[in-house]
Design an enzyme around this catalytic site. Structure first.
Site, PDB file in Angstrom:
ATOM      1  N   TYR A  55       0.845  -1.201   0.000  1.00 58.68           N
ATOM      2  CA  TYR A  55       0.000   0.000   0.000  1.00 58.68           C
ATOM      3  C   TYR A  55       0.871   1.238   0.000  1.00 58.68           C
ATOM      4  O   TYR A  55       1.822   1.320   0.766  1.00 58.68           O
ATOM      5  CB  TYR A  55      -0.935   0.029   1.221  1.00 58.68           C
ATOM      6  N   GLU A  57      -0.516   4.808  -0.667  1.00 55.02           N
ATOM      7  CA  GLU A  57      -1.304   6.022  -0.939  1.00 55.02           C
ATOM      8  C   GLU A  57      -0.438   7.250  -0.730  1.00 55.02           C
ATOM      9  O   GLU A  57       0.290   7.350   0.261  1.00 55.02           O
ATOM     10  CB  GLU A  57      -2.518   6.075  -0.012  1.00 55.02           C
ATOM     11  N   ASP A 208      -4.650  13.803 -25.786  1.00 56.18           N
ATOM     12  CA  ASP A 208      -4.826  12.403 -25.371  1.00 56.18           C
ATOM     13  C   ASP A 208      -4.113  11.515 -26.399  1.00 56.18           C
ATOM     14  O   ASP A 208      -4.639  11.227 -27.462  1.00 56.18           O
ATOM     15  CB  ASP A 208      -6.316  12.083 -25.304  1.00 56.18           C
ATOM     16  N   THR A 234      -2.125   5.929 -22.476  1.00 52.13           N
ATOM     17  CA  THR A 234      -2.099   4.600 -21.891  1.00 52.13           C
ATOM     18  C   THR A 234      -0.686   4.065 -22.078  1.00 52.13           C
ATOM     19  O   THR A 234       0.031   4.478 -22.988  1.00 52.13           O
ATOM     20  CB  THR A 234      -3.065   3.629 -22.602  1.00 52.13           C
ATOM     21  N   LYS A 237      -0.643   0.408 -25.141  1.00 52.91           N
ATOM     22  CA  LYS A 237      -0.941   0.348 -26.578  1.00 52.91           C
ATOM     23  C   LYS A 237       0.388   0.365 -27.336  1.00 52.91           C
ATOM     24  O   LYS A 237       1.193  -0.536 -27.144  1.00 52.91           O
ATOM     25  CB  LYS A 237      -1.927   1.465 -26.948  1.00 52.91           C
ATOM     26  N   ARG A 243      -0.722  -2.717 -18.644  1.00 50.72           N
ATOM     27  CA  ARG A 243      -1.980  -1.969 -18.726  1.00 50.72           C
ATOM     28  C   ARG A 243      -1.912  -0.825 -17.730  1.00 50.72           C
ATOM     29  O   ARG A 243      -1.559  -1.023 -16.562  1.00 50.72           O
ATOM     30  CB  ARG A 243      -3.174  -2.861 -18.351  1.00 50.72           C
TER      31      ARG A 243
HETATM   32  C1  PLP Z   1      -7.652   3.594 -25.217  1.00 49.61           C
HETATM   33  C2  PLP Z   1      -7.982   5.033 -25.064  1.00 49.61           C
HETATM   34  C3  PLP Z   1      -8.299   5.583 -23.823  1.00 49.61           C
HETATM   35  C4  PLP Z   1      -8.596   4.758 -22.592  1.00 49.61           C
HETATM   36  O1  PLP Z   1      -7.661   3.890 -22.174  1.00 49.61           O
HETATM   37  P1  PLP Z   1      -8.080   2.692 -21.152  1.00 49.61           P
HETATM   38  O2  PLP Z   1      -6.782   2.262 -20.588  1.00 49.61           O
HETATM   39  O3  PLP Z   1      -8.795   1.686 -21.967  1.00 49.61           O
HETATM   40  O4  PLP Z   1      -8.975   3.293 -20.119  1.00 49.61           O
HETATM   41  C5  PLP Z   1      -8.459   6.948 -23.725  1.00 49.61           C
HETATM   42  N1  PLP Z   1      -8.335   7.747 -24.801  1.00 49.61           N
HETATM   43  C6  PLP Z   1      -8.061   7.242 -26.027  1.00 49.61           C
HETATM   44  C7  PLP Z   1      -7.934   8.181 -27.172  1.00 49.61           C
HETATM   45  C8  PLP Z   1      -7.894   5.872 -26.200  1.00 49.61           C
HETATM   46  O5  PLP Z   1      -7.656   5.400 -27.419  1.00 49.61           O
END
Ligand code: PLP
Length: 428
Positions: A55, A57, A208, A234, A237, A243
């Site tokens: 933990y 936090e 994003d 993320t 990807k 993850r």
């Molecule tokens: C995949 C994605 C997310 C969210 O990611 P998660 O890990 O699935 O919550 C947010 N914004 C965009 C543009 C994405 O492609």
């Protein structure tokens, strides 16, 4: 020597068996989901480490629990590697996912009800960009921009971000924040015109880069950090880590962003995931990662060309990144994204259906299919192999009523995967 867990290790045949089956699935079928990748064994080892027990936090040096001396070093290492990788002032590596990272940024920098301008979901945006089914749309007032009209002239392809629309919407609605970035968009997203429009209306800019963070780290796509107030992404990807999510921001937003992630939204951080993120950030800084991302884009272009030759229409006429968005209607007017995904699953080719701009079919049925090259490029496929995969997809979809055709494709796929197994030298 016995351990307190012996009984459990020997008893859970069900999960062990399912994990083994999933290992088989991942390495004997083709993984073409654009948001997936194969993480390295080092990343997976960190994810499965003793840090899952801790933990922590708070943040390094300011924890609410004892025993965090080593965890502090791990999280600091992850933050240092990440700010170094993208040249950012400040990093928060605690978001459990990309969605959490986005919502934390909204919470940090917006007041409830503030107006945000983002890309519409059916034009390529993400659920967290104000989709009616996402809590983001009830907490904040999202307005949206889209892509230009379809144009079949290859010299002037349409279905690209419509910056005239972005500017018109920004001038009309005076958003507090503009969100750049997409989840189903095959073209490069330049941060500079977004910054210009944001400055024109006095808005904050959030970029994003969930999908393209790896391409940015590898130098294959422009880095939004010098332009955006905040960059979210993320880590699983194209960046090829565990993850999870992360946030980069200018130092003047650091405190608000950190407060919004914890205690604003999350409880204890997943330090095992953070250690794995640190591993992935180091891997992404290695020169071989730039070679990898360049190959991802080359493969995507070769894949797109071969798919077009098979009669699929490419949304936006091509690709600049790791994904190709297909309009299936020209290939076969009867074929929906849902059916195509199911047929390809039977043929050992894993994809996802996706809406295309102005899709006449619902988000559950769709007229589109999204494919990506990030995972199988990690496995070692090159441009020639992706051309073969395009032909296999077309063969399975054309012969979808004939199980022998689909089975033959599946056999060829298994043979290909046998030659390109990312985990071949590691045991289960
Ligand atoms: C995949 C994605 C997310 C969210 O990611 P998660 O890990 O699935 O919550 C947010 N914004 C965009 C543009 C994405 O492609």
């Amino acid at each position: 020597m016995s351990s307190p867990f012996d009984a459990f290790i020997t008893n859970d045949d069900e999960v062990v068996d399912l994990l083994s089956q999933e290992w088989q699935r991942q390495t004997t079928t083709l993984q073409l989901i654009a948001s997936e990748n194969f993480a390295s064994p080092a990343v997976m080892a960190a994810t499965g480490s003793v840090l899952t027990n801790k933990y922590a936090e708070g943040y390094p040096g300011r924890r609410y629990y004892g025993g965090n001396q080593i965890v502090d070093e791990i999280e600091d290492l992850a933050r240092r590697r990440l700010t170094g990788l993208f040249g950012a002032d400040h990093a928060n590596v605690q978001p459990h996912s990309g969605a959490n990272a986005n919502v934390a940024v909204y919470q940090a920098l917006l007041a409830p009800g503030d107006t945000v301008l983002a890309m519409r979901l059916d034009q390529g945006g993400h659920l967290t960009h104000g989709s009616p089914v996402s809590m983001t749309s009830t907490a904040w007032n999202f307005v949206s921009y889209g892509v230009t009209a379809r144009n079949d002239d290859p010299a002037a392809p349409g279905e690209m971000i419509d910056f005239d629309h972005v500017r018109a919407m920004a001038l009309e609605h005076r958003p507090r924040m503009i969100v750049a970035g997409a989840t189903a968009y095959a073209r490069r997203i330049d941060p500079a015109p977004f910054r210009e429009i944001a400055d024109e209306v006095g808005a904050l800019l959030m970029f994003d880069s969930a999908h393209v963070a790896g391409l940015i780290a590898g130098g294959s796509h422009p880095n939004p950090v010098p332009y955006a107030d905040v960059v979210t992404f993320t880590t699983h990807k194209t960046l090829r880590g565990p993850r999870g999510g992360a946030i980069l921001c200018r130092s003047d937003h650091a405190k608000a962003v950190d407060m919004a992630v914890f205690p604003g939204q999350q409880g204890g951080p997943l330090e095992h995931a953070i250690a794995a993120k640190a591993v992935a950030f180091k891997e992404a800084a290695h020169p071989s990662f730039a070679t990898y991302t360049a190959q991802v884009v080359d493969n995507s272009r070769a894949f797109a060309r071969a798919l077009a030759q098979e009669g699929f229409r490419l949304v936006s006429g091509g690709t600049d990144n790791h994904m190709v968005l297909l309009d299936l209607r020209e290939f076969d007017a009867e074929l929906t994204g849902k059916v195509a995904q199911e047929v390809l699953d039977r043929a050992g080719i894993t994809t996802n259906r996706n809406t295309i701009p102005d899709d006449p079919r619902s988000a559950f049925i769709t007229s589109g299919l999204r494919v990506g090259t990030a995972a199988e490029t990690t496995a070692g496929l090159g441009e020639g192999e992706f051309a073969t995969v395009a032909a296999l997809m077309a063969r399975a979809l054309r012969g979808r009523e004939d199980e022998t055709v689909v089975a033959a494709v599946r056999d060829t796929v298994a043979e290909l995967c046998g030659r390109f197994n990312p985990y071949a030298s590691f045991t289960k």
